[in-house]
Design an enzyme around this catalytic site. Structure first.
Site, mmCIF file in Angstrom:
data_model
loop_
_atom_site.group_PDB
_atom_site.id
_atom_site.type_symbol
_atom_site.label_atom_id
_atom_site.label_comp_id
_atom_site.label_asym_id
_atom_site.label_seq_id
_atom_site.Cartn_x
_atom_site.Cartn_y
_atom_site.Cartn_z
ATOM 1 N N CYS A 67 0.814 -1.228 0.000
ATOM 2 C CA CYS A 67 0.000 0.000 0.000
ATOM 3 C C CYS A 67 0.843 1.272 0.000
ATOM 4 O O CYS A 67 0.542 2.229 -0.720
ATOM 5 C CB CYS A 67 -0.953 0.004 1.192
ATOM 6 S SG CYS A 67 -0.141 -0.255 2.791
ATOM 7 N N HIS A 95 -3.264 6.367 4.644
ATOM 8 C CA HIS A 95 -1.850 6.564 4.957
ATOM 9 C C HIS A 95 -1.380 7.915 4.430
ATOM 10 O O HIS A 95 -1.864 8.407 3.408
ATOM 11 C CB HIS A 95 -0.993 5.473 4.310
ATOM 12 C CG HIS A 95 -1.158 4.111 4.909
ATOM 13 N ND1 HIS A 95 -1.886 3.861 6.054
ATOM 14 C CD2 HIS A 95 -0.650 2.903 4.509
ATOM 15 C CE1 HIS A 95 -1.818 2.558 6.326
ATOM 16 N NE2 HIS A 95 -1.086 1.962 5.403
#
Length: 336
Positions: A128, A240
């Site tokens: 990710c 994130h």
């Protein structure tokens, strides 16, 4: 078009259901697979209830065109040949195959064409943190070759799964109630804290997560680019953030960088410091793009540029990226 999701009960599996529906993915039948624990449970997709089948070594994948797998590296390795045996394209969200030479590692905005060369019928979804970074790096790479990257990540609880998100909620409640804090999913309490470790440490002092960013970026971008990362778990729930410094072969102006980001696929430019307008995870959870802001020159390097990115780890960092790979293959007529 017959599509399967393996590992549907997890956070990413659930996101697959939402993303396929949101994007009106052109499928005629959806088959769900899970472990003994989740087999028999039911999920609703486009108004229909679908029962989860037990994943086993049989002919259940005989008519499947595309299988999205997100059940962990061990399961992916064990069931790879069962899934691909009859020609299904396996788009895998685990770390199982990412660095295998005969498995393409794909971010559609960066290297979509690599998805066509898949000798084993497997395409790997990158980590990710790598996905959101390379989407941003691609825009700069087209202006001037990137030699080095320094990146610090600020990774939300979602990166450790649905149970980790639940634990963060519970930890905040426990702290505020004056109760003993439950710590199971992380090495330490995450609420009101930062943990400068994501994944296990390797011999060179970097964690596996940090080394993934180094190795995966080179493979995706077909580049000698070097990445030095520090990955930090933060008490955000979802999405994130990354603070990125790049060194290019020639100086890149702020104007050039802003224009490149504003035109790039998969990026939303959110860069107005005077109005305090910059990407933040609280407001971008559930969104598709990679958001870029805080663009400025690196004061220590004439050829340096620094910027800030935020992207939803479960969405673009996992399920959405995999679905975009499948959409590309369909558009190219590359699915049986």
């Amino acid at each position: 078009m017959k599509v399967a999701i393996v590992g549907v009960s997890g956070a990413v599996g659930q996101e697959f259901l939402r993303v396929l529906d949101e994007r009106n993915f052109p499928l005629d039948e959806l088959v769900l697979f899970g472990s003994k624990r989740s087999a028999g449970s039911k999920y609703t997709f486009r108004g229909k209830q679908i029962e989860v089948k037990l994943l086993q070594h049989n002919d259940d994948f005989k008519d499947i065109d595309i299988a999205f797998t997100s059940a962990g590296a061990g399961t992916s390795k064990e069931f790879e040949k069962t899934i691909t045996k009859y020609g299904a394209v396996m788009i895998d969200n685990s770390s199982a195959f990412r660095m295998d030479n005969d498995v393409p590692l794909v971010v559609p905005e960066v290297n979509a064409v690599d998805a066509k060369d898949r000798p084993r019928g497997v395409i790997a979804n990158p980590n990710c943190t790598t996905i959101q970074m390379v989407v941003a790096l691609k825009a700069i790479e087209e202006l001037s070759h990137i030699k080095t990257v320094h990146v610090s990540t600020y990774q939300a609880a979602s990166g450790a799964g649905a149970a980790a998100m639940d634990e963060l909620y519970e930890q905040y409640r426990q702290v505020l109630a004056g109760e003993e804090v439950t710590v199971e999913k992380f090495a330490y309490q995450l609420a009101f804290n930062l943990i400068p470790q994501v994944d296990v440490f390797t011999e060179n002092g970097y964690t596996k997560e940090e080394m993934k960013m180094y190795n995966e970026t080179q493979k995706i971008m077909h580049s000698d680019i070097k990445v030095s990362a520090t990955c930090v778990r933060v008490p955000a729930l979802r999405a994130h953030s990354e603070s990125i410094w790049v060194e290019t072969e020639r100086p890149i102006s702020i104007t050039e960088a802003r224009e490149a980001f504003s035109k790039a696929d998969g990026i939303i430019l959110q860069d107005d410091p005077e109005a305090k307008n910059y990407p933040m995870p609280l407001f971008l959870a559930g969104k598709d793009p990679v958001y870029v802001g805080r663009i400025r020159k690196d004061l220590t390097n004439e050829n340096g540029l620094t910027f800030w990115t935020v992207s939803d780890q479960i969405k673009k960092g996992a399920a959405l990226n995999a679905v975009q790979i499948a959409e590309y293959l369909i558009k190219e007529g590359d699915v049986k």
